[in-house]
Write an enzyme that holds these catalytic residues in place. Structure first.
Site, mmCIF file in Angstrom:
data_model
loop_
_atom_site.group_PDB
_atom_site.id
_atom_site.type_symbol
_atom_site.label_atom_id
_atom_site.label_comp_id
_atom_site.label_asym_id
_atom_site.label_seq_id
_atom_site.Cartn_x
_atom_site.Cartn_y
_atom_site.Cartn_z
ATOM 1 C CD GLU A 44 10.767 1.853 -1.307
ATOM 2 O OE1 GLU A 44 10.478 0.667 -1.071
ATOM 3 O OE2 GLU A 44 10.395 2.806 -0.584
ATOM 4 C CE LYS A 111 11.361 -1.638 2.064
ATOM 5 N NZ LYS A 111 10.216 -0.960 1.409
ATOM 6 C CB CYS A 147 11.172 2.580 2.566
ATOM 7 S SG CYS A 147 9.657 3.478 2.978
#
Length: 568
Positions: A44, A111, A147
């Site tokens: 990330e 994300k 994540c």
């Protein structure tokens, strides 16, 4: 047996080093291609480094990150790569991952779930993505997530699985704290088994200010088993073969009517790029035991703070006590003995045993030891202040003067010789304010700031297993600041095996004192300790940064007002 070969490239990125980070990704992409990898996955925000914090508020930083990404993408050929970066659309910023193949960006994922707790502030900078997408690579359909997206069942993983994805490539910058690897494994395993998918979990590695990223990337199969694990606290390229039948057998079994509306299907390549592969030899990488894990985290955090900020050598005030001893040992193990200088600053209250132990430690570690007695300076202070203090008995004032003399000497050596001063206070002391502003708190980096005193002893014992460097007397003797005759820490504080459980409950678990009181922890001691913690916030705000190793560290994790009358 045909297979897809996945590479998790857990690399050590530096915040703001856009060219350096991209050069490292290119290096690992070539290494992965030489190993026959079909898809290489990077962490990330690998382009920018993580966390970039308020660099994200600088428009040129965003533009430069995009330019660096496009330069990198044009160079990646013969392999598919998943790269974390910051995207910008219509003036909004997104924590993003792009899929690159043959020099072109095939698709960009944003994300979805943005963490905004503990050390995370993502809603300060980013907007949430909301476009479901999956990627087609030969017969394989895979999803990309970032994540937090995989940490919650309501994240995008379910939607990607419904759309036919049998492999999820999850990229992470997940900071370390004790026990976190087990939490990650449980989360990833539960997602894999819930949806019958394989998950590649790629994590960042390296130190960034207070944070340490531990790597420990993994690949978990559709039965929830870890089938590949990367090293802890080190850069690594984890390469795992996943049987083709495991990844393609489900794709005709899903009910397309359940595919979320608006899902984008993006073709990366019509066929795999490297169909012929020699078998990968599976590595067995175990999980470190807890104390070893913490020690490695402290090594990496210190090494990267020193290296990434351009410091050459460090200085440590050695007292003969256990805190300075463990900091010195960590410094030598992280940096090498030639980059560590110890400074022994004895006073009239320093015992012969403490002097001997400090000298013995320096000898065993092989570091330079400077001896700078402070008694003459201390006498001058007392003489200068005598007329003002006339008629008043000695108290903590005289003790703090000694600590500040030592801090002044260390900072003078720092200025003159370019030494980074490492402070030696532990979390137990910092919690209750058992430290002197501009004295033992003076310095540039606090290695054990988040390490409770009881854990300091365990770290010392662990370090001595690989070679006796910390004198046994240092570990065995009762802790003391030696700022007055026969002083002991227990004169001011509860015993550390009583203090640390109270601090864990009050600071890390946010429990009310009433909830902490038990048969072994009386009300008086619990209320006294919690009051000391509350009153010491102003001190902690003025302390140097230190390495986070517990679930809740002071600073970014725990943000309490200094001016605060609430006592629950």
């Amino acid at each position: 047996m045909k297979s897809y070969r996945i590479g998790s490239a857990q690399i050590n990125c530096t915040v703001g080093d856009l060219k350096g980070n991209c050069a490292k990704m290119m290096e690992y992409a070539e290494k992965a291609k030489a190993s026959g990898v079909d898809i290489v996955v990077f962490p990330e925000l690998a382009v920018t480094g993580c966390p970039p914090e308020d660099l994200l508020l600088k428009p040129k930083f965003i533009d430069d990150n995009l330019a660096a990404l496009h330069d990198l993408s044009r160079s990646i050929k013969g392999i598919v790569a998943v790269i974390g970066f910051v995207n910008q659309e219509h003036g909004d910023l997104y924590n993003a991952a792009c899929v690159v193949c043959d020099g072109a960006i095939k698709g960009i994922y944003h994300k979805t779930l943005l963490p905004n707790y503990g050390v995370f502030d993502e809603k300060r900078y980013f907007r949430s993505g909301n476009e479901p997408m999956v990627f087609k690579f030969g017969e394989l359909i895979f999803g990309v997530s970032i994540c937090e997206d995989i940490w919650f069942s309501e994240g995008p993983t379910a939607a990607q699985a419904l759309a036919g994805a049998t492999l999820i490539l999850n990229i992470n910058a997940s900071p370390y704290h004790t026990g976190k690897i087990k939490i990650r494994e449980e989360i990833v395993s539960s997602r894999a088994t819930a949806h019958g998918i394989t998950v590649s979990y790629t994590n960042l590695v390296g130190g960034q200010d207070e944070l340490v990223f531990d790597g420990q990337s993994m690949i978990v199969d559709n039965a929830g088993r870890v089938i590949g694990r990367a090293l802890a606290f080190k850069e690594d390229l984890l390469v795992v073969d996943i049987p083709q039948e495991m990844l393609v057998k489900r794709q005709t079994g899903g009910a397309m009517k359940d595919v979320p509306s608006g899902t984008r299907f993006i073709t990366v390549a019509e066929s795999i790029l490297q169909p012929v592969k020699s078998p990968v030899i599976r590595r067995e990488v175990g999980i470190l035991e807890p104390v070893a894990e913490v020690y490695e985290a402290l090594l990496l955090g210190l090494r990267d703070y020193v290296g990434k900020n351009g410091f050459g050598t460090v200085a440590i005030g050695l007292s003969g006590g256990i805190d300075s001893a463990i900091v010195a040992a960590i410094a030598v193990d992280a940096l090498g003995k030639d980059r560590v200088t110890g400074v022994l600053m004895s006073s009239r209250y320093t015992t012969r045993e403490s002097e001997e132990d400090a000298k013995e430690l320096a000898k065993r570690l092989g570091i330079t030891l400077l001896e700078v007695p402070i008694d003459t300076i201390y006498s001058t202070y007392l003489s200068t202040l005598e007329s003002f203090f006339k008629g008043l008995s000695e108290d903590i004032t005289e003790e703090n003067i000694q600590a500040r003399i030592r801090g002044n000497i260390l900072m003078a050596l720092s200025n003159k010789f370019g030494l980074l001063v490492l402070t030696t206070g532990n979390k137990s002391e910092m919690s209750v304010g058992y430290a002197t502003l501009y004295g033992d708190m003076a310095g540039g980096f606090a290695v054990i700031k988040d390490v409770p005193k009881t854990l300091v002893y365990r770290l010392a014992a662990y370090r001595n297993l690989s070679g006796l460097v910390i004198p046994e007397r240092t570990i065995a003797k009762e802790p003391t600041a030696e700022l007055r005759p026969d002083q002991k820490d227990s004169d001011t504080l509860p015993p550390y095996n009583t203090l640390d459980p109270i601090l864990k409950a009050y600071v890390e678990e946010d429990r009310h004192p009433d909830e902490i009181v038990s048969s072994s922890l009386g009300r008086e001691v619990v209320e006294r300790v919690s009051s000391m913690v509350d009153r010491s916030e102003y001190k902690r705000r003025q302390s140097p940064p230190g390495i986070k190793i517990t679930p809740k560290a002071f600073g970014k994790d725990r943000r309490m007002p200094i001016t605060n009358r609430y006592r629950g």
